[in-house]
Scaffold this active site. Sequence first.
Site, PDB file in Angstrom:
ATOM      1  N   LYS A 196       0.840  -1.200   0.000  1.00 48.00           N
ATOM      2  CA  LYS A 196       0.000   0.000   0.000  1.00 48.00           C
ATOM      3  C   LYS A 196       0.872   1.246   0.000  1.00 48.00           C
ATOM      4  CE  LYS A 196      -1.847   2.803   2.690  1.00 48.00           C
ATOM      5  NZ  LYS A 196      -1.726   4.059   1.903  1.00 48.00           N
ATOM      6  N   GLY A 249       6.842   4.712   8.426  1.00 47.73           N
ATOM      7  CA  GLY A 249       6.018   5.914   8.567  1.00 47.73           C
ATOM      8  C   GLY A 249       6.173   6.486   9.956  1.00 47.73           C
ATOM      9  N   SER A 250       5.132   7.169  10.417  1.00 48.28           N
ATOM     10  CA  SER A 250       5.220   7.868  11.695  1.00 48.28           C
ATOM     11  C   SER A 250       5.179   6.884  12.867  1.00 48.28           C
ATOM     12  CB  SER A 250       4.049   8.853  11.816  1.00 48.28           C
ATOM     13  OG  SER A 250       2.825   8.157  11.767  1.00 48.28           O
ATOM     14  N   THR A 251       5.777   7.292  13.972  1.00 49.37           N
ATOM     15  CA  THR A 251       5.757   6.468  15.182  1.00 49.37           C
ATOM     16  C   THR A 251       4.324   6.284  15.671  1.00 49.37           C
ATOM     17  OG1 THR A 251       8.007   7.031  15.791  1.00 49.37           O
ATOM     18  CG2 THR A 251       6.543   6.420  17.595  1.00 49.37           C
ATOM     19  N   GLU A 252       3.526   7.332  15.520  1.00 56.01           N
ATOM     20  CA  GLU A 252       2.115   7.265  15.933  1.00 56.01           C
ATOM     21  C   GLU A 252       1.387   6.121  15.194  1.00 56.01           C
ATOM     22  OE1 GLU A 252       0.308  10.808  14.515  1.00 56.01           O
ATOM     23  OE2 GLU A 252      -1.688  10.254  15.202  1.00 56.01           O
ATOM     24  N   GLY A 254       2.849   3.686  13.561  1.00 57.70           N
ATOM     25  CA  GLY A 254       3.563   2.444  13.860  1.00 57.70           C
ATOM     26  C   GLY A 254       2.967   1.726  15.063  1.00 57.70           C
ATOM     27  N   GLU A 271       9.768   0.846  10.674  1.00 54.17           N
ATOM     28  CA  GLU A 271      10.819   1.854  10.503  1.00 54.17           C
ATOM     29  C   GLU A 271      10.138   3.189  10.701  1.00 54.17           C
ATOM     30  OE1 GLU A 271      12.854   4.632   9.257  1.00 54.17           O
ATOM     31  OE2 GLU A 271      12.773   3.816   7.226  1.00 54.17           O
ATOM     32  N   CYS A 305      13.373  10.542   7.543  1.00 54.30           N
ATOM     33  CA  CYS A 305      13.226  10.099   8.936  1.00 54.30           C
ATOM     34  C   CYS A 305      14.544  10.231   9.693  1.00 54.30           C
ATOM     35  CB  CYS A 305      12.684   8.686   9.000  1.00 54.30           C
ATOM     36  SG  CYS A 305      13.542   7.564   7.913  1.00 54.30           S
ATOM     37  N   GLU A 402       9.494  15.275  16.302  1.00 56.02           N
ATOM     38  CA  GLU A 402       9.887  15.189  14.894  1.00 56.02           C
ATOM     39  C   GLU A 402       9.076  16.194  14.078  1.00 56.02           C
ATOM     40  OE1 GLU A 402       8.961  11.533  12.675  1.00 56.02           O
ATOM     41  OE2 GLU A 402      10.957  11.731  11.781  1.00 56.02           O
TER      42      GLU A 402
HETATM   43  P1  ADP Z   1       2.163  10.975   7.624  1.00 50.40           P
HETATM   44  O1  ADP Z   1       1.210  11.350   8.724  1.00 50.40           O
HETATM   45  O2  ADP Z   1       3.410  11.765   7.602  1.00 50.40           O
HETATM   46  O3  ADP Z   1       1.518  10.895   6.271  1.00 50.40           O
HETATM   47  P2  ADP Z   1       1.805   8.225   8.265  1.00 50.40           P
HETATM   48  O4  ADP Z   1       2.565   7.401   9.231  1.00 50.40           O
HETATM   49  O5  ADP Z   1       0.429   8.629   8.614  1.00 50.40           O
HETATM   50  O6  ADP Z   1       2.677   9.492   7.952  1.00 50.40           O
HETATM   51  O7  ADP Z   1       1.734   7.486   6.843  1.00 50.40           O
HETATM   52  C1  ADP Z   1       2.618   6.481   6.401  1.00 50.40           C
HETATM   53  C2  ADP Z   1       1.834   5.385   5.722  1.00 50.40           C
HETATM   54  O8  ADP Z   1       0.964   4.809   6.673  1.00 50.40           O
HETATM   55  C3  ADP Z   1       0.959   5.830   4.569  1.00 50.40           C
HETATM   56  O9  ADP Z   1       0.963   4.830   3.565  1.00 50.40           O
HETATM   57  C4  ADP Z   1      -0.411   5.928   5.208  1.00 50.40           C
HETATM   58  O10 ADP Z   1      -1.468   5.754   4.288  1.00 50.40           O
HETATM   59  C5  ADP Z   1      -0.365   4.774   6.174  1.00 50.40           C
HETATM   60  N1  ADP Z   1      -1.297   4.877   7.305  1.00 50.40           N
HETATM   61  C6  ADP Z   1      -1.757   6.001   7.918  1.00 50.40           C
HETATM   62  N2  ADP Z   1      -2.598   5.681   8.913  1.00 50.40           N
HETATM   63  C7  ADP Z   1      -2.689   4.333   8.939  1.00 50.40           C
HETATM   64  C8  ADP Z   1      -3.408   3.392   9.750  1.00 50.40           C
HETATM   65  N3  ADP Z   1      -4.197   3.793  10.739  1.00 50.40           N
HETATM   66  N4  ADP Z   1      -3.225   2.071   9.487  1.00 50.40           N
HETATM   67  C9  ADP Z   1      -2.407   1.654   8.511  1.00 50.40           C
HETATM   68  N5  ADP Z   1      -1.729   2.485   7.714  1.00 50.40           N
HETATM   69  C10 ADP Z   1      -1.852   3.812   7.919  1.00 50.40           C
HETATM   70 MG    MG Z   2      -0.604  10.331   9.351  1.00 47.38          MG
END
Ligand code: ADP
Ligand code: MG
Length: 498
Positions: A196, A249-252, A254, A271, A305, A402
């Site tokens: 995805k 992606g983001s720690t949140e 993750g 990561e 990152c 961050e």
């Molecule tokens: P940002 O907020 O900087 O866009 P994210 O961590 O939200 O970074 O996004 C990184 C990836 O994670 C993207 O492919 C996004 O679509 C996906 N993503 C965002 N929220 C969720 C979620 N709740 N579950 C799974 N994947 C997600």
């Molecule tokens: Mg996001």
Amino acid sequence: MAIATPVAERTRHFSSSARALLINGEFEQASSGKTFDTVNPASGEVLASIAEGDAQDIDRAVRAARRAFEDGPWSRMTPSERGRIMHRIGDLIMEHADELAELDCLDNGKPLTIARAADIPLAADLFWYMAGWATKLNGGTINPSVPYMPGAEFHAYSLREPVGVVGQIIPWNFPLLMAAWKLGPALATGCTVVLKPAEQTPLSAVRLGELMLEAGLPNGVVNIVTGYGETAGAALAAHPGVDKIAFTGSTEVGKLIAKAATGNLKKVSLELGGKSPNIIFSDADIPAAIAGAAMGIFFNQGEVCSAGTRLYVQQDRFDEVVEGVAKAAKAVKVGPGMNADTEMGPLVSREQFERVTGYLAKGEQAGNRALAGGHAIDGPGYFVEPTVLVDTKPDDVVVREEIFGPVIVALPFSDVDDLARQANDSEYGLAAGVWTKDISKAHKLAKRLKAGTVWVNTYNVYSAELPFGGFKQSGWGREMGEEVLSNYLETKSVIVQL
Ligand code: ADP
Ligand code: MG
């Protein structure tokens, strides 16, 4: 700011492409028929409408990946055959490098020159490197000692087998390269994949899907579902038919992925974010360190990152260094990524622009002083000035959180002990930079820093051979190198009594 260069024919092809989902070797619409827009961040204009996959499409893709894993030609291919397909994928990436660079530039905002020089060749190289691993994933022979079976003899060995169907969720900062980091080890180990891409930057992944089929990858081995994180991403992370989820992606998010994975206890690698220190000692080559500090934060608009976001400078050279970095910040040529002389493009999206300018406002409230930048640049487009903040305190939001933008905070330190304490005082531990001519000091400090990567007298050096990932809340596991393969392999012990 307007786009100076005309958009490639290939990108126009995508603008009418609602058939972006790659499922079992076919490009399809979303089950719902819905599409979403991806925006050119240099202009704020819609670049393309792309199929909006959701949970239903994820389910179809997971089933296709399962069939390809259990029955398809992929699982019967020799490792050498798999490796050759991966080599061809790398070759096709380079044959289409200009087009892929343009897609990432338009979708993400990054300078075309940088995408062409860094993102695209690194993506190709990742496939070439991982192709070599396909033929080298051997177990070992083992001599078991079994105290309760005196006199028994055994022949025992280990097998390393693909973990199965893998879900991969990637971010928008290096769209093609992050797809490569994820797909390379999964294919080398014989897994099948549902990928995805980030909703902000889906285009190059879809094009890569076409190229992978052209390279001879069997149907269903890689499936691509474009769509939003909260819907398609969350469905993939929770799907009971997925054996392993890999996320960048983001720690949140993750943490959400880790929670979603508990349903079937799928394997997880993450990561995540960083707040990496870039450390300059008084005895460093100061001009090189200044240039390295600027590159470490302004490369890719700071949307990296491992960006060197906390600049620690030894007290007696502090003013000189931060003034140098501020001068470098003011010299950065900001503009649309398609312009040949652009060094820094816009941020990826309005959301990201608001996040970064929000941090600049918080810094101003906290009394942080901008030696360079500090503000947005008038639009259209999501441009922010390269920014150097001083007069910060260790607990300021801009020092701890961050930002993921072109913003560096500078802090002084007295000696190595003071520095090590400050540098490690973070919930993250992704990377660090050290600038000194004293090699013993550099190596000793490299051991003390809680970071997955330590660069000495350089910054932002990446290679397929080098494991990359984080301590602490920067993640679980490593990308790249030999180490990433273990994310995608199960080890099996086979014991034969003789
Ligand atoms: P940002 O907020 O900087 O866009 P994210 O961590 O939200 O970074 O996004 C990184 C990836 O994670 C993207 O492919 C996004 O679509 C996906 N993503 C965002 N929220 C969720 C979620 N709740 N579950 C799974 N994947 C997600
Ligand atoms: Mg996001």
